[in-house]
Design a protein around this motif. Structure first.
Motif, PDB file in Angstrom:
ATOM      1  N   ALA A  35       0.850  -1.191   0.000  1.00  0.00           N
ATOM      2  CA  ALA A  35       0.000   0.000   0.000  1.00  0.00           C
ATOM      3  C   ALA A  35       0.884   1.239   0.000  1.00  0.00           C
ATOM      4  CB  ALA A  35      -0.900   0.002   1.233  1.00  0.00           C
ATOM      5  N   PRO A  36       0.365   2.352  -0.497  1.00  0.00           N
ATOM      6  CA  PRO A  36       1.125   3.607  -0.409  1.00  0.00           C
ATOM      7  C   PRO A  36       1.293   4.018   1.065  1.00  0.00           C
ATOM      8  CG  PRO A  36      -0.803   3.854  -1.835  1.00  0.00           C
ATOM      9  CD  PRO A  36      -0.890   2.509  -1.203  1.00  0.00           C
ATOM     10  N   ILE A  37       2.367   4.708   1.354  1.00  0.00           N
ATOM     11  CA  ILE A  37       2.639   5.127   2.733  1.00  0.00           C
ATOM     12  C   ILE A  37       1.503   5.989   3.300  1.00  0.00           C
ATOM     13  CG2 ILE A  37       4.183   6.493   4.201  1.00  0.00           C
ATOM     14  CD1 ILE A  37       6.514   5.409   2.541  1.00  0.00           C
ATOM     15  N   PRO A  38       0.942   6.946   2.549  1.00  0.00           N
ATOM     16  CA  PRO A  38      -0.165   7.726   3.120  1.00  0.00           C
ATOM     17  C   PRO A  38      -1.379   6.872   3.497  1.00  0.00           C
ATOM     18  CG  PRO A  38       0.721   8.859   1.214  1.00  0.00           C
ATOM     19  CD  PRO A  38       1.362   7.498   1.246  1.00  0.00           C
ATOM     20  N   THR A  39      -1.650   5.845   2.725  1.00  0.00           N
ATOM     21  CA  THR A  39      -2.779   4.965   3.051  1.00  0.00           C
ATOM     22  C   THR A  39      -2.479   4.169   4.315  1.00  0.00           C
ATOM     23  OG1 THR A  39      -3.330   4.785   0.709  1.00  0.00           O
ATOM     24  CG2 THR A  39      -4.268   3.133   2.178  1.00  0.00           C
ATOM     25  N   ALA A  40      -1.293   3.630   4.411  1.00  0.00           N
ATOM     26  CA  ALA A  40      -0.908   2.903   5.622  1.00  0.00           C
ATOM     27  C   ALA A  40      -0.840   3.851   6.819  1.00  0.00           C
ATOM     28  CB  ALA A  40       0.429   2.210   5.412  1.00  0.00           C
ATOM     29  N   GLY A  41      -0.540   5.113   6.564  1.00  0.00           N
ATOM     30  CA  GLY A  41      -0.492   6.108   7.625  1.00  0.00           C
ATOM     31  C   GLY A  41      -1.827   6.352   8.296  1.00  0.00           C
ATOM     32  N   GLN A  42      -2.891   5.898   7.668  1.00  0.00           N
ATOM     33  CA  GLN A  42      -4.212   6.010   8.292  1.00  0.00           C
ATOM     34  C   GLN A  42      -4.289   5.196   9.582  1.00  0.00           C
ATOM     35  OE1 GLN A  42      -6.668   8.156   7.360  1.00  0.00           O
ATOM     36  NE2 GLN A  42      -5.058   8.867   6.000  1.00  0.00           N
ATOM     37  N   MET A  43      -3.328   4.275   9.774  1.00  0.00           N
ATOM     38  CA  MET A  43      -3.256   3.532  11.034  1.00  0.00           C
ATOM     39  C   MET A  43      -3.130   4.478  12.217  1.00  0.00           C
ATOM     40  SD  MET A  43      -0.534   0.569   9.980  1.00  0.00           S
ATOM     41  CE  MET A  43      -0.231   0.185  11.676  1.00  0.00           C
ATOM     42  N   VAL A  44      -2.290   5.481  12.059  1.00  0.00           N
ATOM     43  CA  VAL A  44      -2.073   6.460  13.122  1.00  0.00           C
ATOM     44  C   VAL A  44      -3.344   7.272  13.341  1.00  0.00           C
ATOM     45  CG1 VAL A  44      -0.696   8.455  13.831  1.00  0.00           C
ATOM     46  CG2 VAL A  44       0.387   6.567  12.592  1.00  0.00           C
ATOM     47  N   THR A  45      -3.948   7.703  12.248  1.00  0.00           N
ATOM     48  CA  THR A  45      -5.156   8.522  12.331  1.00  0.00           C
ATOM     49  C   THR A  45      -6.311   7.768  12.969  1.00  0.00           C
ATOM     50  OG1 THR A  45      -4.467   9.713  10.350  1.00  0.00           O
ATOM     51  CG2 THR A  45      -6.786   9.888  10.976  1.00  0.00           C
ATOM     52  N   LEU A  46      -6.535   6.532  12.550  1.00  0.00           N
ATOM     53  CA  LEU A  46      -7.655   5.762  13.079  1.00  0.00           C
ATOM     54  C   LEU A  46      -7.488   5.452  14.565  1.00  0.00           C
ATOM     55  CD1 LEU A  46      -8.365   3.382  10.088  1.00  0.00           C
ATOM     56  CD2 LEU A  46      -9.791   5.256  10.920  1.00  0.00           C
ATOM     57  N   TYR A  47      -6.260   5.163  14.973  1.00  0.00           N
ATOM     58  CA  TYR A  47      -6.000   4.936  16.396  1.00  0.00           C
ATOM     59  C   TYR A  47      -6.311   6.199  17.199  1.00  0.00           C
ATOM     60  CZ  TYR A  47      -3.399   4.209  20.733  1.00  0.00           C
ATOM     61  OH  TYR A  47      -3.042   4.126  22.048  1.00  0.00           O
ATOM     62  N   ALA A  48      -5.748   7.326  16.762  1.00  0.00           N
ATOM     63  CA  ALA A  48      -5.936   8.589  17.485  1.00  0.00           C
ATOM     64  C   ALA A  48      -7.393   9.029  17.484  1.00  0.00           C
ATOM     65  CB  ALA A  48      -5.051   9.676  16.879  1.00  0.00           C
ATOM     66  N   LEU A  49      -8.068   8.844  16.359  1.00  0.00           N
ATOM     67  CA  LEU A  49      -9.468   9.241  16.254  1.00  0.00           C
ATOM     68  C   LEU A  49     -10.360   8.407  17.167  1.00  0.00           C
ATOM     69  CD1 LEU A  49     -11.411  11.150  14.759  1.00  0.00           C
ATOM     70  CD2 LEU A  49     -11.679   9.357  13.041  1.00  0.00           C
ATOM     71  N   SER A  50     -10.181   7.094  17.150  1.00  0.00           N
ATOM     72  CA  SER A  50     -11.021   6.256  18.015  1.00  0.00           C
ATOM     73  C   SER A  50     -10.704   6.513  19.480  1.00  0.00           C
ATOM     74  CB  SER A  50     -10.872   4.775  17.664  1.00  0.00           C
ATOM     75  OG  SER A  50      -9.585   4.302  17.948  1.00  0.00           O
ATOM     76  N   TYR A  51      -9.458   6.741  19.803  1.00  0.00           N
ATOM     77  CA  TYR A  51      -9.063   7.066  21.169  1.00  0.00           C
ATOM     78  C   TYR A  51      -9.736   8.368  21.615  1.00  0.00           C
ATOM     79  CZ  TYR A  51      -5.527   7.706  24.952  1.00  0.00           C
ATOM     80  OH  TYR A  51      -4.868   7.881  26.142  1.00  0.00           O
ATOM     81  N   ALA A  52      -9.678   9.376  20.775  1.00  0.00           N
ATOM     82  CA  ALA A  52     -10.245  10.685  21.125  1.00  0.00           C
ATOM     83  C   ALA A  52     -11.763  10.660  21.202  1.00  0.00           C
ATOM     84  CB  ALA A  52      -9.791  11.728  20.107  1.00  0.00           C
ATOM     85  N   VAL A  53     -12.409   9.960  20.287  1.00  0.00           N
ATOM     86  CA  VAL A  53     -13.876   9.941  20.259  1.00  0.00           C
ATOM     87  C   VAL A  53     -14.445   9.063  21.377  1.00  0.00           C
ATOM     88  CG1 VAL A  53     -15.869   9.189  18.901  1.00  0.00           C
ATOM     89  CG2 VAL A  53     -14.063  10.517  17.819  1.00  0.00           C
ATOM     90  N   PHE A  54     -13.841   7.906  21.566  1.00  0.00           N
ATOM     91  CA  PHE A  54     -14.401   6.963  22.541  1.00  0.00           C
ATOM     92  C   PHE A  54     -14.054   7.279  23.990  1.00  0.00           C
ATOM     93  CE2 PHE A  54     -14.471   3.810  18.887  1.00  0.00           C
ATOM     94  CZ  PHE A  54     -15.849   3.863  18.752  1.00  0.00           C
ATOM     95  N   SER A  55     -12.977   8.008  24.262  1.00  0.00           N
ATOM     96  CA  SER A  55     -12.592   8.286  25.653  1.00  0.00           C
ATOM     97  C   SER A  55     -13.704   8.952  26.455  1.00  0.00           C
ATOM     98  CB  SER A  55     -11.319   9.131  25.708  1.00  0.00           C
ATOM     99  OG  SER A  55     -10.203   8.360  25.394  1.00  0.00           O
ATOM    100  N   PRO A  56     -14.253  10.077  26.020  1.00  0.00           N
ATOM    101  CA  PRO A  56     -15.319  10.685  26.833  1.00  0.00           C
ATOM    102  C   PRO A  56     -16.611   9.878  26.819  1.00  0.00           C
ATOM    103  CG  PRO A  56     -14.964  11.967  24.835  1.00  0.00           C
ATOM    104  CD  PRO A  56     -13.898  10.917  24.874  1.00  0.00           C
ATOM    105  N   VAL A  57     -16.883   9.211  25.716  1.00  0.00           N
ATOM    106  CA  VAL A  57     -18.114   8.415  25.631  1.00  0.00           C
ATOM    107  C   VAL A  57     -18.066   7.256  26.611  1.00  0.00           C
ATOM    108  CG1 VAL A  57     -19.484   6.932  24.107  1.00  0.00           C
ATOM    109  CG2 VAL A  57     -18.521   9.068  23.230  1.00  0.00           C
ATOM    110  N   ILE A  58     -16.963   6.531  26.614  1.00  0.00           N
ATOM    111  CA  ILE A  58     -16.843   5.384  27.519  1.00  0.00           C
ATOM    112  C   ILE A  58     -16.782   5.856  28.967  1.00  0.00           C
ATOM    113  CG2 ILE A  58     -15.305   3.505  28.227  1.00  0.00           C
ATOM    114  CD1 ILE A  58     -14.696   3.109  25.235  1.00  0.00           C
ATOM    115  N   ALA A  59     -16.095   6.941  29.222  1.00  0.00           N
ATOM    116  CA  ALA A  59     -16.023   7.473  30.586  1.00  0.00           C
ATOM    117  C   ALA A  59     -17.420   7.780  31.120  1.00  0.00           C
ATOM    118  CB  ALA A  59     -15.146   8.710  30.627  1.00  0.00           C
ATOM    119  N   ALA A  60     -18.278   8.318  30.268  1.00  0.00           N
ATOM    120  CA  ALA A  60     -19.639   8.637  30.702  1.00  0.00           C
ATOM    121  C   ALA A  60     -20.514   7.388  30.815  1.00  0.00           C
ATOM    122  CB  ALA A  60     -20.271   9.630  29.729  1.00  0.00           C
ATOM    123  N   LEU A  61     -20.429   6.512  29.822  1.00  0.00           N
ATOM    124  CA  LEU A  61     -21.290   5.322  29.814  1.00  0.00           C
ATOM    125  C   LEU A  61     -20.888   4.276  30.845  1.00  0.00           C
ATOM    126  CD1 LEU A  61     -21.805   4.750  25.970  1.00  0.00           C
ATOM    127  CD2 LEU A  61     -23.413   5.744  27.613  1.00  0.00           C
TER     128      LEU A  61
END
Length: 116
Positions: A35-61
């Motif tokens: 895969a191209p490096i930018p496409t594989a780089g989405q690994m970093v983005t998806l990790y950070a995004l799920s971490y950021a989105v789910f942290s407050p949601v899980i903390a509340a739920l």
């Protein structure tokens, strides 16, 4: 140092390290996934995004859950996600596993901060 605090610190260290370690080996991952490096780089983005989105949601739920159960469960999901990442046969599985890893981090991190 209290062994409980050391356990929390080691967990937070693993989560923080996981955020950055992928960037250093990204060319190797992209090459192995054909895969191209930018496409594989989405690994970093998806990790950070799920971490950021789910942290407050899980903390509340999960406010009524036991803290120990949430810490152990979060670290279990985090480890499972990393194992899936290591064994991923395709890029889509790899990217999905990074979402799972971020979910585990989101379960562990706010709870560890509160407990600490």
């Amino acid at each position: 140092m209290d062994r409980h605090l050391l356990t929390l610190a080691l967990g937070m260290f693993a989560i923080g390290t996981d955020s950055f370690v992928v960037a250093g080996i990204l060319p190797l991952i992209a090459d192995s996934m054909h895969a191209p490096i930018p496409t594989a780089g989405q690994m970093v983005t998806l990790y950070a995004l799920s971490y950021a989105v789910f942290s407050p949601v899980i903390a509340a739920l999960a406010a009524h859950w036991s803290r120990k159960g949430l810490l152990v469960g979060g670290m279990g999901v985090f480890i499972l996600g990393n194992m899936m990442t290591a064994l991923a046969p395709t890029l889509s599985v790899l990217l999905g596993s990074r979402l799972i890893t971020g979910l585990g981090a989101a379960m562990f991190s706010p709870t560890a901060t509160a407990v600490g």
